[in-house]
Scaffold this motif. Structure first.
Motif, PDB file in Angstrom:
ATOM      1  N   LEU A 207       0.831  -1.217   0.000  1.00 27.10           N
ATOM      2  CA  LEU A 207       0.000   0.000   0.000  1.00 27.10           C
ATOM      3  C   LEU A 207       0.858   1.256   0.000  1.00 27.10           C
ATOM      4  O   LEU A 207       0.568   2.221  -0.718  1.00 27.10           O
ATOM      5  CB  LEU A 207      -0.933  -0.017   1.206  1.00 27.10           C
ATOM      6  CG  LEU A 207      -2.108  -0.997   1.121  1.00 27.10           C
ATOM      7  CD1 LEU A 207      -2.728  -1.222   2.486  1.00 27.10           C
ATOM      8  CD2 LEU A 207      -3.157  -0.477   0.143  1.00 27.10           C
ATOM      9  N   LEU A 208       1.910   1.257   0.795  1.00 24.14           N
ATOM     10  CA  LEU A 208       2.812   2.412   0.822  1.00 24.14           C
ATOM     11  C   LEU A 208       3.480   2.613  -0.539  1.00 24.14           C
ATOM     12  O   LEU A 208       3.643   3.748  -1.005  1.00 24.14           O
ATOM     13  CB  LEU A 208       3.869   2.219   1.905  1.00 24.14           C
ATOM     14  CG  LEU A 208       3.372   2.349   3.347  1.00 24.14           C
ATOM     15  CD1 LEU A 208       4.395   1.779   4.320  1.00 24.14           C
ATOM     16  CD2 LEU A 208       3.071   3.812   3.674  1.00 24.14           C
ATOM     17  N   THR A 209       3.844   1.518  -1.184  1.00 24.45           N
ATOM     18  CA  THR A 209       4.468   1.603  -2.512  1.00 24.45           C
ATOM     19  C   THR A 209       3.486   2.183  -3.524  1.00 24.45           C
ATOM     20  O   THR A 209       3.860   3.040  -4.342  1.00 24.45           O
ATOM     21  CB  THR A 209       4.938   0.212  -2.971  1.00 24.45           C
ATOM     22  OG1 THR A 209       5.879  -0.304  -2.028  1.00 24.45           O
ATOM     23  CG2 THR A 209       5.587   0.280  -4.347  1.00 24.45           C
ATOM     24  N   GLY A 212       3.148   5.798  -3.039  1.00 28.36           N
ATOM     25  CA  GLY A 212       4.322   6.460  -3.587  1.00 28.36           C
ATOM     26  C   GLY A 212       4.254   6.602  -5.090  1.00 28.36           C
ATOM     27  O   GLY A 212       4.605   7.654  -5.648  1.00 28.36           O
ATOM     28  N   GLU A 213       3.771   5.566  -5.768  1.00 27.19           N
ATOM     29  CA  GLU A 213       3.669   5.614  -7.229  1.00 27.19           C
ATOM     30  C   GLU A 213       2.718   6.718  -7.682  1.00 27.19           C
ATOM     31  O   GLU A 213       2.985   7.416  -8.670  1.00 27.19           O
ATOM     32  CB  GLU A 213       3.197   4.262  -7.757  1.00 27.19           C
ATOM     33  CG  GLU A 213       4.244   3.163  -7.649  1.00 27.19           C
ATOM     34  CD  GLU A 213       3.691   1.796  -8.019  1.00 27.19           C
ATOM     35  OE1 GLU A 213       2.494   1.704  -8.384  1.00 27.19           O
ATOM     36  OE2 GLU A 213       4.443   0.810  -7.930  1.00 27.19           O
ATOM     37  N   VAL A 214       1.602   6.879  -6.975  1.00 27.01           N
ATOM     38  CA  VAL A 214       0.656   7.949  -7.314  1.00 27.01           C
ATOM     39  C   VAL A 214       1.270   9.314  -7.026  1.00 27.01           C
ATOM     40  O   VAL A 214       1.185  10.245  -7.838  1.00 27.01           O
ATOM     41  CB  VAL A 214      -0.668   7.779  -6.546  1.00 27.01           C
ATOM     42  CG1 VAL A 214      -1.589   8.967  -6.811  1.00 27.01           C
ATOM     43  CG2 VAL A 214      -1.358   6.476  -6.936  1.00 27.01           C
ATOM     44  N   LEU A 215       1.925   9.433  -5.877  1.00 30.00           N
ATOM     45  CA  LEU A 215       2.487  10.722  -5.456  1.00 30.00           C
ATOM     46  C   LEU A 215       3.648  11.187  -6.337  1.00 30.00           C
ATOM     47  O   LEU A 215       3.967  12.384  -6.364  1.00 30.00           O
ATOM     48  CB  LEU A 215       2.938  10.645  -3.994  1.00 30.00           C
ATOM     49  CG  LEU A 215       1.800  10.625  -2.966  1.00 30.00           C
ATOM     50  CD1 LEU A 215       2.314  10.174  -1.603  1.00 30.00           C
ATOM     51  CD2 LEU A 215       1.163  12.011  -2.865  1.00 30.00           C
ATOM     52  N   LEU A 216       4.266  10.273  -7.067  1.00 31.27           N
ATOM     53  CA  LEU A 216       5.337  10.672  -7.989  1.00 31.27           C
ATOM     54  C   LEU A 216       4.866  11.713  -9.003  1.00 31.27           C
ATOM     55  O   LEU A 216       5.666  12.498  -9.512  1.00 31.27           O
ATOM     56  CB  LEU A 216       5.864   9.441  -8.748  1.00 31.27           C
ATOM     57  CG  LEU A 216       6.907   8.576  -8.047  1.00 31.27           C
ATOM     58  CD1 LEU A 216       7.221   7.351  -8.887  1.00 31.27           C
ATOM     59  CD2 LEU A 216       8.190   9.368  -7.781  1.00 31.27           C
ATOM     60  N   ASP A 221       8.864  14.344  -3.053  1.00 23.33           N
ATOM     61  CA  ASP A 221       9.390  14.136  -1.703  1.00 23.33           C
ATOM     62  C   ASP A 221       8.500  13.181  -0.902  1.00 23.33           C
ATOM     63  O   ASP A 221       9.003  12.284  -0.206  1.00 23.33           O
ATOM     64  CB  ASP A 221       9.511  15.472  -0.961  1.00 23.33           C
ATOM     65  CG  ASP A 221      10.636  16.332  -1.524  1.00 23.33           C
ATOM     66  OD1 ASP A 221      11.526  15.773  -2.194  1.00 23.33           O
ATOM     67  OD2 ASP A 221      10.613  17.556  -1.303  1.00 23.33           O
ATOM     68  N   GLN A 222       7.191  13.373  -0.999  1.00 19.98           N
ATOM     69  CA  GLN A 222       6.264  12.492  -0.295  1.00 19.98           C
ATOM     70  C   GLN A 222       6.299  11.071  -0.870  1.00 19.98           C
ATOM     71  O   GLN A 222       6.192  10.088  -0.138  1.00 19.98           O
ATOM     72  CB  GLN A 222       4.838  13.031  -0.390  1.00 19.98           C
ATOM     73  CG  GLN A 222       4.461  14.028   0.702  1.00 19.98           C
ATOM     74  CD  GLN A 222       4.479  13.369   2.079  1.00 19.98           C
ATOM     75  OE1 GLN A 222       5.405  13.555   2.873  1.00 19.98           O
ATOM     76  NE2 GLN A 222       3.462  12.585   2.382  1.00 19.98           N
ATOM     77  N   ALA A 223       6.470  10.992  -2.189  1.00 13.50           N
ATOM     78  CA  ALA A 223       6.578   9.679  -2.830  1.00 13.50           C
ATOM     79  C   ALA A 223       7.789   8.925  -2.290  1.00 13.50           C
ATOM     80  O   ALA A 223       7.688   7.740  -1.919  1.00 13.50           O
ATOM     81  CB  ALA A 223       6.683   9.842  -4.345  1.00 13.50           C
ATOM     82  N   ILE A 224       8.916   9.607  -2.226  1.00 12.58           N
ATOM     83  CA  ILE A 224      10.149   8.984  -1.727  1.00 12.58           C
ATOM     84  C   ILE A 224       9.971   8.531  -0.284  1.00 12.58           C
ATOM     85  O   ILE A 224      10.409   7.444   0.105  1.00 12.58           O
ATOM     86  CB  ILE A 224      11.336   9.958  -1.863  1.00 12.58           C
ATOM     87  CG1 ILE A 224      11.677  10.174  -3.337  1.00 12.58           C
ATOM     88  CG2 ILE A 224      12.554   9.442  -1.101  1.00 12.58           C
ATOM     89  CD1 ILE A 224      12.683  11.276  -3.595  1.00 12.58           C
ATOM     90  N   GLN A 225       9.299   9.367   0.507  1.00  8.11           N
ATOM     91  CA  GLN A 225       9.051   9.009   1.909  1.00  8.11           C
ATOM     92  C   GLN A 225       8.236   7.717   2.009  1.00  8.11           C
ATOM     93  O   GLN A 225       8.520   6.844   2.838  1.00  8.11           O
ATOM     94  CB  GLN A 225       8.327  10.150   2.626  1.00  8.11           C
ATOM     95  CG  GLN A 225       8.089   9.899   4.110  1.00  8.11           C
ATOM     96  CD  GLN A 225       9.406   9.740   4.873  1.00  8.11           C
ATOM     97  OE1 GLN A 225      10.260  10.618   4.844  1.00  8.11           O
ATOM     98  NE2 GLN A 225       9.566   8.599   5.557  1.00  8.11           N
ATOM     99  N   ASP A 229       9.363   4.256   3.663  1.00  7.46           N
ATOM    100  CA  ASP A 229       8.522   3.611   4.696  1.00  7.46           C
ATOM    101  C   ASP A 229       8.212   2.164   4.309  1.00  7.46           C
ATOM    102  O   ASP A 229       8.216   1.277   5.179  1.00  7.46           O
ATOM    103  CB  ASP A 229       7.216   4.391   4.886  1.00  7.46           C
ATOM    104  CG  ASP A 229       7.444   5.749   5.546  1.00  7.46           C
ATOM    105  OD1 ASP A 229       8.523   5.962   6.111  1.00  7.46           O
ATOM    106  OD2 ASP A 229       6.500   6.578   5.480  1.00  7.46           O
ATOM    107  N   ALA A 230       7.954   1.943   3.022  1.00  7.46           N
ATOM    108  CA  ALA A 230       7.662   0.582   2.545  1.00  7.46           C
ATOM    109  C   ALA A 230       8.872  -0.337   2.769  1.00  7.46           C
ATOM    110  O   ALA A 230       8.721  -1.482   3.212  1.00  7.46           O
ATOM    111  CB  ALA A 230       7.279   0.611   1.076  1.00  7.46           C
ATOM    112  N   LEU A 231      10.046   0.169   2.471  1.00  6.36           N
ATOM    113  CA  LEU A 231      11.268  -0.624   2.685  1.00  6.36           C
ATOM    114  C   LEU A 231      11.462  -0.951   4.164  1.00  6.36           C
ATOM    115  O   LEU A 231      11.858  -2.073   4.524  1.00  6.36           O
ATOM    116  CB  LEU A 231      12.484   0.133   2.145  1.00  6.36           C
ATOM    117  CG  LEU A 231      12.625   0.192   0.615  1.00  6.36           C
ATOM    118  CD1 LEU A 231      13.737   1.148   0.226  1.00  6.36           C
ATOM    119  CD2 LEU A 231      12.893  -1.195   0.045  1.00  6.36           C
TER     120      LEU A 231
END
Length: 237
Positions: A207-209, A212-216, A221-225, A229-231
């Motif tokens: 879900l976090l990934t 992130g894909e949408v936020l790209l 910056d939020q996408a990277i975060q 978090d997913a990692l």
């Protein structure tokens, strides 16, 4: 060898069908249609686990015919149709997958009713198949209906709620032009699943990934975060 495995199972199928024919013809059969159906279902699951999905569908569909001939349109037949749909989808036979899950839902309307978690899960699978076939609008209708039912049945299916929201979000993400909707679905799914699964689960990382894909597209910056978090979740899982 894959061919040897399939040949062995086909021989077993032939033996089972001979026994079923004897059972139908009189008292000399040593295997009922239900027993043969159960064996063929186990064969189909074994083949699916080996990744031999196309061969698995053949045995699964023969199993359904045998069981339905004995029990009629029962919940057991619906469950077998559900499994068959999933295997057809894995084999990239999406038209057949849609047909099987539609048959399953017709039976479940009669055996369980629509306000039932089994019907919700069938709707969710149909939506998933339609989304994969790029029929995004109809898929959304399935997911929306599933969510509507989940809101009125007993509130113990939060895990299912999160899964439906995740799949609706993925549908909207694939669709293009619906990124805000997709992000909202992923966020709501994340909140449901955190309660059910805790913070250290692979589905939370998924879900976090996805978030992130949408936020790209709007906030790197939020996408990277979210990716970080997913990692972290995967490391803790």
């Amino acid at each position: 060898e894959e061919s040897d495995v399939i040949t062995t199972f086909e021989h077993l199928e032939s033996v089972l069908m001979e026994e079923v024919a004897r059972e139908v013809g009189g008292p000399n059969g040593r295997c009922t249609t239900l027993e043969a159906g159960r064996c063929l279902h186990e064969i189909s699951l074994s083949l699916a686990k080996l990744g031999l999905f196309k061969s698995a569908t053949k045995f699964c569909n023969t199993c359904i015919k045998l069981v339905e001939s004995n029990l009629g349109p029962s919940e057991l037949v619906a469950a077998l149709l559900y499994n068959s749909s999933m295997i057809h989808a894995e084999a990239n036979e999406f038209g057949a997958a849609e047909e099987k899950i539609s048959e399953c839902m017709k039976i479940r309307v009669k055996t369980s009713g629509q306000e039932n978690i089994l019907y919700v899960r069938s709707l969710c699978l149909l939506g998933d198949i339609l989304s994969t076939m790029s029929d995004y609008a109809t898929a959304q209708t399935c997911f929306d209906k599933a969510i509507g039912i989940l809101k009125i049945i007993p509130p113990r299916y939060h895990l299912d709620f999160g899964i439906v929201l995740y799949k609706l979000g993925r549908n909207q993400h694939r669709r293009g032009g619906y990124l805000d909707d997709a992000l909202q679905c992923y966020e709501e799914a994340h909140e449901f699943e955190k309660v059910e699964l805790g913070d250290s689960h692979s589905f939370i990382a998924s879900l976090l990934t996805k978030k992130g894909e949408v936020l790209l597209q709007s906030d790197v910056d939020q996408a990277i975060q979210n990716f970080e978090d997913a990692l972290e979740v995967l490391n803790d899982a």
